[in-house]
Design a protein around this motif. Structure first.
Motif, PDB file in Angstrom:
ATOM      1  N   MET A 176       0.843  -1.187   0.000  1.00 11.24           N
ATOM      2  CA  MET A 176       0.000   0.000   0.000  1.00 11.24           C
ATOM      3  C   MET A 176       0.886   1.248   0.000  1.00 11.24           C
ATOM      4  O   MET A 176       1.495   1.607   1.010  1.00 11.24           O
ATOM      5  N   HIS A 229      -5.730   2.314   5.479  1.00 14.48           N
ATOM      6  CA  HIS A 229      -5.652   1.018   4.821  1.00 14.48           C
ATOM      7  C   HIS A 229      -6.377   1.091   3.485  1.00 14.48           C
ATOM      8  O   HIS A 229      -7.057   2.068   3.179  1.00 14.48           O
ATOM      9  N   TRP A 230      -6.195   0.048   2.666  1.00 16.84           N
ATOM     10  CA  TRP A 230      -6.724   0.029   1.300  1.00 16.84           C
ATOM     11  C   TRP A 230      -8.205   0.386   1.226  1.00 16.84           C
ATOM     12  O   TRP A 230      -8.624   1.115   0.345  1.00 16.84           O
ATOM     13  N   LYS A 261      -8.850  -3.686  -1.517  1.00 20.48           N
ATOM     14  CA  LYS A 261      -7.465  -4.142  -1.519  1.00 20.48           C
ATOM     15  C   LYS A 261      -7.272  -5.053  -2.723  1.00 20.48           C
ATOM     16  O   LYS A 261      -7.888  -6.113  -2.809  1.00 20.48           O
TER      17      LYS A 261
END
Length: 167
Positions: free
Chosen positions: A71, A108-109, A141
């Protein structure tokens, strides 16, 4: 030589992408075999022409741990096709936390999208619903193969059978 070469494991599963010189060296040293070549070009030396690799297969199986896509800012931009998730603009881009960090949103994704500076500023510390701004894409993700297939930028037609979803 900005071209890339798809590397297959001995069982024909895609495991990586490398440069043409690295692929050529693997084939030349008999560590890999040529599966497909680029018919439009050759590697030329003083005495000989060699096929330009497009896909190679390793001669011995390499155990590859589960591959994640790292990421990074650039990978999120690639996933979102360098397009603002709110208005579709493709310039002056930045990252936006869908659930703002100030309200407990994580980095986060699934919580990051590409946004132009104007939309990011307009959204501020609100959720998209509160700001009445619809997300054109749902953040996710990506898997390694999906990322190679959809986001690498230099996907060759003959790679597609090895990058299918059911492999």
């Amino acid at each position: 030589m900005g071209r890339k070469v798809l590397i297959l494991n001995a069982d024909y599963r895609a495991i990586s992408i490398c440069t043409v010189p690295k692929a050529f060296l693997l084939v030349y040293l008999n560590k890999a075999e040529l599966v497909a070549e680029n018919p439009k070009d050759k590697i030329r030396t003083i005495n000989k022409n060699y096929p330009l690799p497009s896909i190679i297969r390793l001669n011995s199986y390499v155990s590859v741990p589960f591959r994640n896509v790292v990421m990074t800012r650039q990978n999120i931009f690639k996933r979102d096709n360098n397009t603002c998730a709110y208005c579709g603009k493709q310039t002056d881009l930045t990252l936006d936390h869908v659930m703002p960090k100030s309200r407990g949103g994580k980095t986060h994704w699934e919580n990051l999208v590409t946004a132009c500076k104007r939309c990011n500023s307009e959204k501020g510390s609100y959720t998209p619903e509160e700001a009445k701004m619809n997300l054109k894409i749902k953040p996710f993700k990506p898997t390694f193969l999906m990322f190679v297939r959809d986001c690498s930028g230099n996907l060759e037609e003959n790679w597609l059978p090895f990058l299918s979803k059911n492999r």
